[in-house]
Motif scaffolding. Structure first.
Motif: not given
Length: 423
Positions: A347-369
């Motif tokens: 869970a702590r590794a997921l908080e604030g984690a970013r996903y970036r690829s040619d298809l998508h660019d997203a971040v897991m907001r730590a405040e509310d998941h």
């Protein structure tokens, strides 16, 4: 020389055979695989299975002792809350560390509470994480937010924000009818539509608001008659599964001349059910769609869609959902970063984690998941007209991007006050 080669080969084969098989990292999907929404559960299972296969094809998940394969176990909740809680107990009894669910916010809310209780009782590695791929009630990352819950879909307010941005610029939209399923999600969709339209288009009149039982209506003709009688030129709905398919079938059958702004109008038989009447009229919102970015040959969208169709070639199985794949990839990276499947560490590794690829660019907001990601609003088109490359489910109809909102424009404030464990 041949004897030496044979001896060496035999020794290598023995060494390989003696190599211990690493235990799989198990994922437990709880969703409706039977009943009126089985098609929605099956669509999820296909996407998750392909995402798992993609991870395993490159060796699996890297931990200190080597590579571990992913394994997807499916638990049928028949789309019921009580059945979901029973299946959660079966899942935790088997020691599965990750719970995956999404179709039904009512189920998701019950699972959040049940996971909280389980994790308070459990110790160490017996705790579990809940990864949500579709349950979009905003409360799940606001008042009911939980450290143990992560949502990978845009919530209903975020999706409605994207739709109402398009309605804001639709000069023909004057009279809006709201129709949805009678449970927490359907009520939230209607509430979001009312408040956002009032702020963005105060000239619009809400001429009707209908909530119907979930998965129980077989004939939507009476509802379509009410919509026609209201004089509505625009329909807003969060319906999904057969409740959406049957609604749009009735709209086509009875000649409802209105635009549909939907959450899921591009899915699960809806394009074929709407048919010609939906061209330039039916809109859908999603984190991605097969024709995103034009989907020219060789683009990331085209490759992703073609890979999905190669794995699932039957037209009725043709429903790729990018967020399922993003969820699995982000989970794998979090497990590898944490070095274990321990719920707190992952869970702590997921908080604030970013996903970036040619298809998508997203971040897991730590405040509310809540995953913060781009959203597309797309409009239904004929494949034969040449404006799109991919249709949906072999229907001859697909969707073309009408509006694109980057992640920074989809993020909405959260009221979450998250309680985090000390360890």
């Amino acid at each position: 020389m041949p004897l030496l080669f044979a001896a060496l080969l035999g020794a290598c084969s023995f060494a390989l055979a003696a190599e211990p098989e690493r235990a799989p990292i198990r994922l437990g999907m709880i969703d409706g695989m039977s009943g009126p929404f089985a098609n929605a559960g099956e669509a999820v299972a296909r996407n998750l299975q392909l995402a798992v296969e993609n991870v395993n094809a490159r060796g699996g998940v890297r931990l200190a002792d080597g590579m571990h394969p992913l394994q997807l176990d499916i638990f049928d909740n028949k789309q019921g809350v009580e059945e979901s809680l029973i299946e959660l107990r079966r899942l935790t009894d088997r020691g599965i560390p990750f719970v995956l669910q999404g179709n039904s916010s009512a189920v998701a809310a019950a699972l959040v509470d049940a996971v909280e209780r389980h994790n308070r009782r459990a110790g160490g590695r017996e705790r579990v994480l809940f990864l949500n791929y579709s349950a979009v009630d905003p409360a799940l990352t606001n008042a009911q937010c939980s450290f143990w819950h992560f949502r990978f879909d845009a919530n209903a307010d975020m999706r409605m924000h994207a739709l109402t941005e398009v309605i804001r610029g639709d000069a023909q939209a004057r009279r809006v009818y709201l129709i949805g399923q009678d449970y927490s999600f359907g009520r939230m969709v209607a509430e979001a539509a009312r408040s956002q339209l009032a702020a963005k288009r105060p000239d619009i009149r809400i001429v009707g608001h209908e909530l119907h039982p979930v998965g129980k209506i077989k004939d939507f003709a009476p509802y379509i008659a009410k919509i026609k009688a209201s004089g509505a030129d625009t329909v807003v709905t969060g319906n999904w599964g057969n409740d959406l398919t049957l609604l749009v079938k009735a709209a086509r059958q009875f000649g409802l001349d209105a635009k549909f702004y939907t959450f899921y109008g591009n899915s699960l038989g809806a394009p074929a059910a709407i048919g010609e009447a939906g061209v330039d009229r039916v809109r859908a919102v999603a984190e991605w769609h097969p024709n995103a970015g034009g989907a020219q040959p060789g683009t990331a969208s085209a490759r992703f869609t073609e890979a999905f169709r190669a794995r699932y070639p039957q037209p009725q199985d043709d429903y790729p959902m990018l967020r399922m794949h993003v969820m699995i990839e982000m989970l794998v990276r979090a497990i590898e970063q944490a070095g274990s499947t321990d719920a707190v560490a992952v869970a702590r590794a997921l908080e604030g984690a970013r996903y970036r690829s040619d298809l998508h660019d997203a971040v897991m907001r730590a405040e509310d998941h809540q995953l913060i990601q781009p959203l597309y609003v797309s409009v239904m088109q004929r494949l034969r007209d040449g404006r799109i490359r991919f249709d949906n489910e072999g229907s001859g109809y697909g969707f073309r991007t009408e509006a694109y909102l980057p992640a920074m424009q989809t993020a909405l404030p959260t009221t979450c006050r998250m309680q985090r464990p000390s360890r």
